[in-house]
Design a protein around this motif. Structure first.
Motif, PDB file in Angstrom:
ATOM      1  N   THR A  13     -25.273  45.181 -60.656  1.00 18.04           N
ATOM      2  CA  THR A  13     -24.917  43.765 -60.556  1.00 18.04           C
ATOM      3  C   THR A  13     -25.590  42.953 -61.662  1.00 18.04           C
ATOM      4  O   THR A  13     -24.958  42.112 -62.309  1.00 18.04           O
ATOM      5  CB  THR A  13     -25.319  43.203 -59.183  1.00 18.04           C
ATOM      6  N   ILE A  14     -26.874  43.198 -61.877  1.00 15.33           N
ATOM      7  CA  ILE A  14     -27.612  42.490 -62.933  1.00 15.33           C
ATOM      8  C   ILE A  14     -27.002  42.795 -64.303  1.00 15.33           C
ATOM      9  O   ILE A  14     -26.806  41.885 -65.125  1.00 15.33           O
ATOM     10  CB  ILE A  14     -29.094  42.879 -62.904  1.00 15.33           C
ATOM     11  N   TYR A  69     -23.628  40.904 -64.720  1.00 15.62           N
ATOM     12  CA  TYR A  69     -23.837  39.477 -64.984  1.00 15.62           C
ATOM     13  C   TYR A  69     -24.405  39.265 -66.388  1.00 15.62           C
ATOM     14  O   TYR A  69     -23.998  38.340 -67.103  1.00 15.62           O
ATOM     15  CB  TYR A  69     -24.793  38.882 -63.949  1.00 15.62           C
ATOM     16  N   TRP A  70     -25.361  40.111 -66.780  1.00 16.48           N
ATOM     17  CA  TRP A  70     -25.954  39.987 -68.112  1.00 16.48           C
ATOM     18  C   TRP A  70     -24.912  40.186 -69.197  1.00 16.48           C
ATOM     19  O   TRP A  70     -24.861  39.434 -70.174  1.00 16.48           O
ATOM     20  CB  TRP A  70     -27.089  41.007 -68.279  1.00 16.48           C
ATOM     21  N   VAL A 123     -21.583  39.810 -68.970  1.00 12.30           N
ATOM     22  CA  VAL A 123     -20.582  38.732 -68.955  1.00 12.30           C
ATOM     23  C   VAL A 123     -21.124  37.476 -69.620  1.00 12.30           C
ATOM     24  O   VAL A 123     -20.464  36.858 -70.468  1.00 12.30           O
ATOM     25  CB  VAL A 123     -20.132  38.426 -67.511  1.00 12.30           C
ATOM     26  N   PHE A 124     -22.344  37.077 -69.254  1.00 12.25           N
ATOM     27  CA  PHE A 124     -22.874  35.808 -69.740  1.00 12.25           C
ATOM     28  C   PHE A 124     -23.514  35.922 -71.131  1.00 12.25           C
ATOM     29  O   PHE A 124     -23.401  34.993 -71.938  1.00 12.25           O
ATOM     30  CB  PHE A 124     -23.894  35.250 -68.745  1.00 12.25           C
ATOM     31  N   LEU A 138     -32.108  35.153 -65.809  1.00 16.77           N
ATOM     32  CA  LEU A 138     -31.146  35.682 -64.843  1.00 16.77           C
ATOM     33  C   LEU A 138     -31.826  36.551 -63.781  1.00 16.77           C
ATOM     34  O   LEU A 138     -31.643  36.334 -62.575  1.00 16.77           O
ATOM     35  CB  LEU A 138     -30.087  36.492 -65.580  1.00 16.77           C
ATOM     36  N   LEU A 190     -32.100  36.188 -59.693  1.00 19.20           N
ATOM     37  CA  LEU A 190     -31.313  37.085 -58.843  1.00 19.20           C
ATOM     38  C   LEU A 190     -32.167  37.864 -57.852  1.00 19.20           C
ATOM     39  O   LEU A 190     -31.712  38.174 -56.743  1.00 19.20           O
ATOM     40  CB  LEU A 190     -30.526  38.078 -59.708  1.00 19.20           C
ATOM     41  N   GLN A 199     -21.364  34.589 -50.775  1.00 12.84           N
ATOM     42  CA  GLN A 199     -20.607  34.665 -52.024  1.00 12.84           C
ATOM     43  C   GLN A 199     -20.522  33.302 -52.692  1.00 12.84           C
ATOM     44  O   GLN A 199     -20.619  33.188 -53.919  1.00 12.84           O
ATOM     45  CB  GLN A 199     -19.198  35.200 -51.747  1.00 12.84           C
ATOM     46  N   TRP A 217     -23.472  30.712 -56.294  1.00  9.78           N
ATOM     47  CA  TRP A 217     -23.047  29.838 -57.388  1.00  9.78           C
ATOM     48  C   TRP A 217     -23.492  28.399 -57.186  1.00  9.78           C
ATOM     49  O   TRP A 217     -23.378  27.582 -58.101  1.00  9.78           O
ATOM     50  CB  TRP A 217     -21.524  29.882 -57.541  1.00  9.78           C
ATOM     51  N   MET A 273     -27.372  31.791 -62.342  1.00 12.31           N
ATOM     52  CA  MET A 273     -26.720  32.253 -63.571  1.00 12.31           C
ATOM     53  C   MET A 273     -26.365  31.101 -64.497  1.00 12.31           C
ATOM     54  O   MET A 273     -25.725  31.295 -65.521  1.00 12.31           O
ATOM     55  CB  MET A 273     -25.479  33.073 -63.216  1.00 12.31           C
ATOM     56  N   TRP A 274     -26.755  29.906 -64.119  1.00 12.95           N
ATOM     57  CA  TRP A 274     -26.521  28.739 -64.966  1.00 12.95           C
ATOM     58  C   TRP A 274     -27.734  27.818 -64.876  1.00 12.95           C
ATOM     59  O   TRP A 274     -28.551  27.938 -63.990  1.00 12.95           O
ATOM     60  CB  TRP A 274     -25.240  27.999 -64.538  1.00 12.95           C
TER      61      TRP A 274
END
Length: 462
Positions: A243-244, A247-248, A250-251, A269, A273, A381, A385, A390-391
């Motif tokens: 998962t990490i 996300y890493w 993608v971003f 991140l 997380l 889920q 966000w 992640m932001w």
């Protein structure tokens, strides 16, 4: 009262007195800011950055604000910035990309709306200190700054303004109210324990008395969860790692996210997380703990109140591993965690009590309303966000920050980051601490009351 009990009460009283003394001496650590607008034009495309400090030779990114300038035929732009209400010196950074450029500073105003106050641009005409500034002259009412070389800046003394004074007064009132609420929470909780100690301590004492059983069941739960698979308990670590990495990728690779809050994105991140993985795992498994161990619930002599705790300890094994991994990643990027890293223990305990209060309520209700587990999955889920994991919260207008801070997990996630690489003491934001623990204690009481009220019907329904 036995001698041991007297010693415990004396020790608790001393701790309470010490906590009150420390609270009375607490002062604010964050700096209230006021709007600062700079009307500029330039022949370069770069960022205008304002630093504020009490010392002419001490400047940190956390005490600054930045606004980008895009030249369109030297059109004058009003750049929104922020300035620290308590600070004495201001540093104006004229970008770092262009080696040579010309900036035209037409005006500086503090405040917003009708309550604005003009600051003379002449404070930069004869700066206290400058770097890579070729010339700095007044042409009419406009300050013309010609730069030569990288990272040009000017430092000047910031005159006091009514807007800054109003911000300081508002901040002082907020500190006073926060202290009063903190005293109420601290001493009120202590008084409640004295008056209703048996009711409040019945569950913690029950868990403490069965601590060996809880640990054995937790170890067994962790081992048997992946029994029968070739990789065994390795799967408990594989999913979070994947998962990490996703996300890493993608971003960082897809969206090309750079450093966040002056740290590499992967550090930002992972440190956010890791606590989220724990609460996600605990809420999912803890909610269904009584259903999973229904054969134990039906036993009259078994203390079923230990089952949510079993899931909490079982989830902790993976959590401890990822805390270690996060610290290693931080060190590999050349960031020294420092002594504040020990605060991770405090923030884990805060998250533990918060999530345990939820689970005691949900594990009792799900027996009668099985759809609750699916609802929790959906909420988790969505929840990932609604927290700046992640932001970066700084992309949101400052006046809306309080909405995101209403989520108690914001306090925990931000606390993990401040402990691992931020070097910020856990007591710096007293207001957020008071809110979190008030919310958590209320939630814990509600969860345990629901559990006790419905406990007599568990065996019948299961």
């Amino acid at each position: 009262m036995s001698k041991k009990s007297k010693l415990i009460w004396i020790f608790a009283a001393v701790l309470l007195i010490a906590a009150n003394i420390l609270l009375a001496g607490w002062h604010r650590y964050d700096i209230p800011t006021v709007p600062l607008t700079a009307r500029v034009s330039a022949d370069v495309r770069d960022d205008l950055q304002v630093f504020y400090s009490d010392y002419v030779d001490s400047w940190v990114e956390e005490q600054s604000s930045t606004s980008g300038y895009v030249p369109e035929e030297n059109e004058t732009m009003a750049l929104p910035l922020r300035f620290g209400a308590f600070q004495s010196y201001i540093r104006l950074d004229l970008g770092s990309k262009a080696k040579d450029g010309t900036w035209y500073l037409e005006s500086l105003t503090v405040g917003e709306g009708e309550e604005t106050e003009t600051i003379p641009v002449t404070i930069f005409a004869d700066p206290l200190e400058s770097h890579n500034i070729a010339s700095c002259t007044m042409e009419g009412e406009t300050l013309v700054i010609r730069t030569h070389g990288e990272d040009p800046y000017l430092i000047a003394a910031m005159p006091d303004t009514a807007a800054a004074a109003a911000a300081r007064e508002k901040a002082d009132r907020r500190v006073l109210v926060t202290k009063l609420l903190a005293f109420l929470l601290l001493d009120g909780t202590a008084l409640a324990f004295v008056l209703f100690g048996r009711r409040f301590l019945s569950l913690p004492l029950e868990l403490y008395q069965n601590r060996r059983l809880i640990f054995k069941l937790a170890v067994n739960d962790f081992k048997t969860r992946y029994a029968g698979s070739y990789l065994g308990i390795i799967w408990a670590f594989v999913q979070p790692v994947v998962t990490i990495l996703v996300y890493w990728f993608v971003f960082s690779v897809g969206f090309r996210s750079g450093a966040v809050m002056q740290v590499p994105f992967v550090v930002y991140l992972v440190s956010g997380l890791v606590p989220w993985f724990y609460i996600q795992e605990f809420l999912n498994t803890g909610t269904n703990a009584l259903i999973e161990y229904s054969y134990l619930v039906k036993k009259v002599v078994f203390k079923i109140s230990v089952l949510p705790m079993v899931k909490a300890i079982s989830a902790f094994f993976v959590h401890a591993f990822f805390i270690a991994i996060t610290i290693i990643i931080t060190l590999l990027y050349g960031i020294n965690p420092g002594p504040c890293v020990i605060q991770v223990i405090y923030y884990f305990l805060a998250m533990f009590v918060f999530s345990l209060g939820i689970v005691y309520g949900t594990c009792a209700v799900v027996i009668f309303f099985r759809d609750l587990s699916q609802i929790i999955n959906i909420l988790l889920q969505v929840g990932v966000w609604t927290i700046p994991i992640m932001w970066n919260l700084q992309i949101v207008d400052e006046k809306y920050h309080w909405i995101f801070k209403l989520n108690p997990m914001y306090y925990v996630v931000n606390g993990y980051r401040e402990s691992i690489y931020g070097h910020v003491p856990f007591w710096h934001d007293l207001g957020q601490m008071v809110y979190f623990w008030t919310f958590t204690l209320i939630l814990f009481v509600i969860g345990t009351v629901i559990f006790k009220r419905l406990k007599v019907h568990f065996a019948d329904v299961l």
